[in-house]
Enzyme design. Sequence first.
Site, PDB file in Angstrom:
ATOM      1  N   CYS A 184      21.069  20.580   6.351  1.00 52.92           N
ATOM      2  CA  CYS A 184      21.458  21.681   5.474  1.00 52.92           C
ATOM      3  C   CYS A 184      20.587  22.862   5.861  1.00 52.92           C
ATOM      4  O   CYS A 184      19.384  22.727   6.042  1.00 52.92           O
ATOM      5  CB  CYS A 184      21.190  21.277   4.025  1.00 52.92           C
ATOM      6  SG  CYS A 184      21.080  22.684   2.930  1.00 52.92           S
ATOM      7  N   LYS A 229       9.240 -12.359  12.710  1.00 54.74           N
ATOM      8  CA  LYS A 229      10.142 -12.326  11.557  1.00 54.74           C
ATOM      9  C   LYS A 229      11.389 -13.171  11.800  1.00 54.74           C
ATOM     10  O   LYS A 229      11.868 -13.291  12.927  1.00 54.74           O
ATOM     11  CB  LYS A 229      10.573 -10.879  11.274  1.00 54.74           C
ATOM     12  CG  LYS A 229       9.430  -9.920  11.006  1.00 54.74           C
ATOM     13  CD  LYS A 229       8.660 -10.236   9.745  1.00 54.74           C
ATOM     14  CE  LYS A 229       9.191  -9.535   8.524  1.00 54.74           C
ATOM     15  NZ  LYS A 229       8.992  -8.119   8.465  1.00 54.74           N
ATOM     16  N   CYS A 253      24.046  22.477  -2.037  1.00 51.36           N
ATOM     17  CA  CYS A 253      23.964  23.938  -2.167  1.00 51.36           C
ATOM     18  C   CYS A 253      25.075  24.651  -1.403  1.00 51.36           C
ATOM     19  O   CYS A 253      25.136  25.875  -1.402  1.00 51.36           O
ATOM     20  CB  CYS A 253      22.595  24.437  -1.694  1.00 51.36           C
ATOM     21  SG  CYS A 253      22.392  24.356   0.092  1.00 51.36           S
ATOM     22  N   ASP A 271       6.575 -14.294   1.371  1.00 51.77           N
ATOM     23  CA  ASP A 271       7.148 -13.030   0.918  1.00 51.77           C
ATOM     24  C   ASP A 271       6.764 -12.787  -0.538  1.00 51.77           C
ATOM     25  O   ASP A 271       7.530 -13.040  -1.457  1.00 51.77           O
ATOM     26  CB  ASP A 271       8.670 -13.094   1.080  1.00 51.77           C
ATOM     27  CG  ASP A 271       9.278 -11.715   1.099  1.00 51.77           C
ATOM     28  OD1 ASP A 271       8.511 -10.728   1.114  1.00 51.77           O
ATOM     29  OD2 ASP A 271      10.508 -11.617   1.089  1.00 51.77           O
ATOM     30  N   ASP A 295      11.495  12.042 -26.727  1.00 45.42           N
ATOM     31  CA  ASP A 295      10.733  11.114 -25.882  1.00 45.42           C
ATOM     32  C   ASP A 295       9.469  10.639 -26.590  1.00 45.42           C
ATOM     33  O   ASP A 295       9.087   9.472 -26.492  1.00 45.42           O
ATOM     34  CB  ASP A 295      10.322  11.795 -24.575  1.00 45.42           C
ATOM     35  CG  ASP A 295      11.525  12.053 -23.688  1.00 45.42           C
ATOM     36  OD1 ASP A 295      11.334  12.504 -22.556  1.00 45.42           O
ATOM     37  OD2 ASP A 295      12.660  11.801 -24.144  1.00 45.42           O
ATOM     38  N   LYS A 348       4.648 -16.999   6.805  1.00 42.76           N
ATOM     39  CA  LYS A 348       4.499 -15.643   6.260  1.00 42.76           C
ATOM     40  C   LYS A 348       5.205 -15.599   4.910  1.00 42.76           C
ATOM     41  O   LYS A 348       6.424 -15.627   4.824  1.00 42.76           O
ATOM     42  CB  LYS A 348       5.088 -14.610   7.207  1.00 42.76           C
ATOM     43  CG  LYS A 348       4.871 -13.184   6.712  1.00 42.76           C
ATOM     44  CD  LYS A 348       5.236 -12.175   7.769  1.00 42.76           C
ATOM     45  CE  LYS A 348       4.866 -10.756   7.379  1.00 42.76           C
ATOM     46  NZ  LYS A 348       5.283 -10.342   6.065  1.00 42.76           N
ATOM     47  N   CYS A 359      17.980  25.280  -1.468  1.00 41.30           N
ATOM     48  CA  CYS A 359      18.692  24.035  -1.753  1.00 41.30           C
ATOM     49  C   CYS A 359      17.919  23.204  -2.771  1.00 41.30           C
ATOM     50  O   CYS A 359      16.792  22.792  -2.524  1.00 41.30           O
ATOM     51  CB  CYS A 359      18.913  23.236  -0.471  1.00 41.30           C
ATOM     52  SG  CYS A 359      19.854  21.738  -0.749  1.00 41.30           S
ATOM     53  N   GLU A 396      -1.532 -14.324  -0.873  1.00 37.49           N
ATOM     54  CA  GLU A 396      -0.281 -13.809  -1.420  1.00 37.49           C
ATOM     55  C   GLU A 396      -0.020 -14.363  -2.808  1.00 37.49           C
ATOM     56  O   GLU A 396      -0.121 -15.574  -3.022  1.00 37.49           O
ATOM     57  CB  GLU A 396       0.843 -14.230  -0.458  1.00 37.49           C
ATOM     58  CG  GLU A 396       2.002 -13.310  -0.421  1.00 37.49           C
ATOM     59  CD  GLU A 396       1.805 -12.090   0.481  1.00 37.49           C
ATOM     60  OE1 GLU A 396       0.672 -11.891   1.000  1.00 37.49           O
ATOM     61  OE2 GLU A 396       2.764 -11.337   0.641  1.00 37.49           O
ATOM     62  N   ARG A 412      -3.156  -4.849  -2.952  1.00 37.61           N
ATOM     63  CA  ARG A 412      -3.427  -4.200  -1.688  1.00 37.61           C
ATOM     64  C   ARG A 412      -3.384  -2.672  -1.807  1.00 37.61           C
ATOM     65  O   ARG A 412      -4.161  -1.974  -1.177  1.00 37.61           O
ATOM     66  CB  ARG A 412      -2.385  -4.668  -0.675  1.00 37.61           C
ATOM     67  CG  ARG A 412      -2.653  -4.130   0.676  1.00 37.61           C
ATOM     68  CD  ARG A 412      -1.587  -4.535   1.622  1.00 37.61           C
ATOM     69  NE  ARG A 412      -1.115  -3.300   2.187  1.00 37.61           N
ATOM     70  CZ  ARG A 412      -0.587  -3.163   3.374  1.00 37.61           C
ATOM     71  NH1 ARG A 412      -0.395  -4.196   4.107  1.00 37.61           N
ATOM     72  NH2 ARG A 412      -0.224  -2.007   3.812  1.00 37.61           N
ATOM     73  N   CYS A 428      26.572  21.478   3.027  1.00 34.55           N
ATOM     74  CA  CYS A 428      25.687  20.635   2.218  1.00 34.55           C
ATOM     75  C   CYS A 428      26.365  20.353   0.879  1.00 34.55           C
ATOM     76  O   CYS A 428      26.844  21.281   0.229  1.00 34.55           O
ATOM     77  CB  CYS A 428      24.363  21.366   2.009  1.00 34.55           C
ATOM     78  SG  CYS A 428      23.342  20.642   0.717  1.00 34.55           S
ATOM     79  N   GLU A 479       1.210 -19.938  11.094  1.00 35.49           N
ATOM     80  CA  GLU A 479       1.331 -20.286   9.676  1.00 35.49           C
ATOM     81  C   GLU A 479       2.482 -19.524   9.030  1.00 35.49           C
ATOM     82  O   GLU A 479       3.056 -18.615   9.628  1.00 35.49           O
ATOM     83  CB  GLU A 479       0.010 -20.049   8.934  1.00 35.49           C
ATOM     84  CG  GLU A 479      -0.552 -18.668   9.081  1.00 35.49           C
ATOM     85  CD  GLU A 479      -1.879 -18.501   8.326  1.00 35.49           C
ATOM     86  OE1 GLU A 479      -1.941 -17.618   7.456  1.00 35.49           O
ATOM     87  OE2 GLU A 479      -2.827 -19.245   8.609  1.00 35.49           O
ATOM     88  N   TYR A 497      -4.907 -17.109   2.650  1.00 35.67           N
ATOM     89  CA  TYR A 497      -4.763 -17.222   4.101  1.00 35.67           C
ATOM     90  C   TYR A 497      -5.714 -16.330   4.885  1.00 35.67           C
ATOM     91  O   TYR A 497      -5.693 -16.308   6.099  1.00 35.67           O
ATOM     92  CB  TYR A 497      -3.316 -16.951   4.538  1.00 35.67           C
ATOM     93  CG  TYR A 497      -2.737 -15.646   4.010  1.00 35.67           C
ATOM     94  CD1 TYR A 497      -3.258 -14.425   4.410  1.00 35.67           C
ATOM     95  CD2 TYR A 497      -1.681 -15.647   3.112  1.00 35.67           C
ATOM     96  CE1 TYR A 497      -2.754 -13.241   3.927  1.00 35.67           C
ATOM     97  CE2 TYR A 497      -1.159 -14.456   2.623  1.00 35.67           C
ATOM     98  CZ  TYR A 497      -1.706 -13.249   3.040  1.00 35.67           C
ATOM     99  OH  TYR A 497      -1.210 -12.076   2.552  1.00 35.67           O
TER     100      TYR A 497
HETATM  101  S1  IVH Z   1      -2.663 -12.130   7.557  1.00 35.63           S
HETATM  102  C1  IVH Z   1      -5.226  -8.555   8.878  1.00 35.63           C
HETATM  103  N1  IVH Z   1      -1.159 -14.169   6.932  1.00 35.63           N
HETATM  104  O1  IVH Z   1       2.222  -9.974   5.305  1.00 35.63           O
HETATM  105  C2  IVH Z   1      -4.000  -9.326   8.618  1.00 35.63           C
HETATM  106  N2  IVH Z   1      -0.542 -12.041   6.062  1.00 35.63           N
HETATM  107  O2  IVH Z   1       3.348  -7.863   6.879  1.00 35.63           O
HETATM  108  C3  IVH Z   1      -3.912  -9.828   7.243  1.00 35.63           C
HETATM  109  N3  IVH Z   1       1.419 -12.075   4.607  1.00 35.63           N
HETATM  110  O3  IVH Z   1       0.006  -7.530   4.178  1.00 35.63           O
HETATM  111  C4  IVH Z   1      -2.660 -10.507   6.928  1.00 35.63           C
HETATM  112  N4  IVH Z   1       1.789 -14.242   4.715  1.00 35.63           N
HETATM  113  O4  IVH Z   1       0.649  -9.433   2.570  1.00 35.63           O
HETATM  114  C5  IVH Z   1      -1.335 -12.851   6.798  1.00 35.63           C
HETATM  115  N5  IVH Z   1       0.039 -16.087   6.411  1.00 35.63           N
HETATM  116  C6  IVH Z   1      -0.135 -14.777   6.279  1.00 35.63           C
HETATM  117  C7  IVH Z   1       0.719 -13.968   5.489  1.00 35.63           C
HETATM  118  C8  IVH Z   1       0.485 -12.601   5.417  1.00 35.63           C
HETATM  119  C9  IVH Z   1       2.196 -13.078   4.195  1.00 35.63           C
HETATM  120  C10 IVH Z   1       1.636 -10.670   4.247  1.00 35.63           C
HETATM  121  C11 IVH Z   1       0.417  -9.876   3.868  1.00 35.63           C
HETATM  122  C12 IVH Z   1       0.411  -8.702   4.803  1.00 35.63           C
HETATM  123  C13 IVH Z   1       1.831  -8.630   5.223  1.00 35.63           C
HETATM  124  C14 IVH Z   1       2.012  -7.948   6.552  1.00 35.63           C
END
Ligand code: IVH
Length: 699
Positions: free
Chosen positions: A446, A334, A431, A139, A49, A137, A452, A194, A158, A428, A135, A246
């Site tokens: 188990c 969601k 074990c 990803d 390694d 969300k 185990c 984000e 974060r 199990c 607004e 945001y």
């Molecule tokens: S507000 C105190 N706004 O979603 C609240 N978050 O599932 C602060 N995220 O940790 C978050 N788009 O990383 C906010 N328009 C948006 C967002 C957003 C994505 C993410 C953010 C948060 C996570 C929570």
Amino acid sequence: MPAPSLRHSSIDSAALGPEEAAEAVSDLVAAIGYHGQRYHAEDAPEIADADYDTLYRRLQAIEARFPELIREDSPTARVGAAPAAGFGKVRHAIPMLSLGNAFARQDVQGFLDSVRNFLAELRADPAQAVEVLAELKIDGLSCSLRYEHGLLVQAATRGDGQEGEDVTANVRTIDNVPHKLTGDAPDVLEVRGEVYMTDADFLALNARQQEAGGKLFANPRNAAAGSLRQLDPAITRARPLRFFGYAWGEVSRPLGKTQAEARAALAGFGFTLNEPSRICRSIDEMIGFYDEIGNARATLGFSIDGIVYKINRLDLQQRLGFVSRAPRWAIAHKFPPEQARTRLNAITLQVGRTGALTPVAELMPINVGGVMVGRATLHNEDYIAEKDIRVGDTVVVQRAGDVIPQIVQIVPELRDGDPPKWQPPTECPICHSAAVREPGEAKRFCTGGLICEAQAVERLRHFVARDAFDIEGLGAKTVTEFQEAGLIRTPADIFRLKREDIEGREGWKDLSISKLLKSIEDRRTIPLDRFILALGIRQTGQTTARLMAKHYRTLEHWQAAMIAAGDPESDAYKELLNIDGIGADTAKDMTDFFAEKNNLDALADLEAQLTVEPFVPPAGRDGGALDGRIVVFTGTLVQLSRGEAKARAEGAGAKVTGSVSAKTDYLVVGADAGSKAAKAEALGVKTITEDEFIALVAG
Ligand code: IVH
């Protein structure tokens, strides 16, 4: 195939000319790839390694001198390949929180109702509309960018919400992150948002990776995360990341009166916003926006996983505050999870660190919304029986966000004949101890406990995990290796490791041993919440561990309270259940843990090695006007709902209880107060009015 040869390996990396460097990089990439394959895929390493590390570091050193030579397929660019250490830690002045989730209209209604209930003036006047900003969300992964006097000074991930990693150098490489703000920005401004990758950039990156034989990223989010967390900013620069702002953390002056105004201010300072957004005045308008965006989702050009609704007025946000790790003033609605069909090849068993046996579906690998899925959880035997899942069936696989993929149902018309039903295990797989299912439990366990292997390894891995002991140089891999070699069996053994134990082991040199022993030494002092998390009590994650630490403050107090709480008639048990966020299930897991003698012995053994620090409330919250005081409310309050009153008291450091006793510091008396006021008087407890209470918490 023999190991690739290395040109110029005798020349120091600092002395290489450009042409030699190019040849050296090409050979090193090939050699590291070859040895990595021998090690990881074939389990037959040819070199130590340490020698592998030397190749790796030489490549890093040359890439640092000649960034133009960094190839997309460079092993230094791969997620997981970079050493875990390397980024400095950043403590967030204001924690970075997550969001509660809504999946259906009724959850959104529940959110609006709770907001109205919390704010007494809205509850009193149902006709009064409350504005919500809807607004997208995104990803990606959240980041906090700190500006002082208009200049970008720090960027942090974060992390666990309290503490993240310093990724300043990497964030500076993102094109649409301003290095210098425009307009009249506050002196201190932490912009949160984000970091993400567009779909087109993600596909192009994967195409390049594929061509070069490199690792493919599962989705844009992983690609963004892997690219941001590169120790070498030159690699991040080569990856097309973007940023949407945001939210905000610390600010030296307010950004506006509403979320919409604050967004406009951020745009004015030079940030790109996640648009479109819309101000809504009713649930129908909110769901309308959700549906519109949901339909247009595939055409946006970047991944979103829902809509975030935020109460628009910032003064209301302030009053609504937070519960646990999420704001009361916002919620994520969601989108439904993505699904696909595939064949169930086999059902295997996984043994968890608590000994729980989880059946796992081994699938014909299938792409579900951009991610290759080859395995999915089947939860427990009832789940399999209920859905009549049998090996050979065609099944519907679903994934939502980070959640482990699941089997939603089988496709009955595609079943071939009458395959046998799956039989739950009697032992199990690791074990071979008996596997039993206790009444009231969904899972089999188990019974091998301490013997185990699966549980021992899992227990140790959990103990050293990032949010628990987080010992530098002692990751899951090393812990497994040491456990298998018999060097450590229990967590306390880690603190008894000696130089002689490790010396002579492959891949360990004097220096690396010293480093490891030092980081173990450094962790002999540990905050209470991390300690509690590390114990691996069933269902006790970070949130519960923090709640425990926050409430009981010291290890001694917590431990004594948990032992006492074993008696369900005791005050200690009632106190445990009274903690906001602790239900009967968690309480049972907690008291069960302390009822087991083996655990108490293991705890005592561990405590002899450690100093567990009392919980210290996060900065800014201590020294509250009611720090450590016990407050009781009675009668009807006029200006505040009970929920808001309680939150304000707790925000100022108080503990709110239901009945007056000699320990009560304040009884807040509303209209039509009953017997409590009389009792307080008899006990000499101070009573105050609602107005006095509001003034008191305001400091
Ligand atoms: S507000 C105190 N706004 O979603 C609240 N978050 O599932 C602060 N995220 O940790 C978050 N788009 O990383 C906010 N328009 C948006 C967002 C957003 C994505 C993410 C953010 C948060 C996570 C929570």
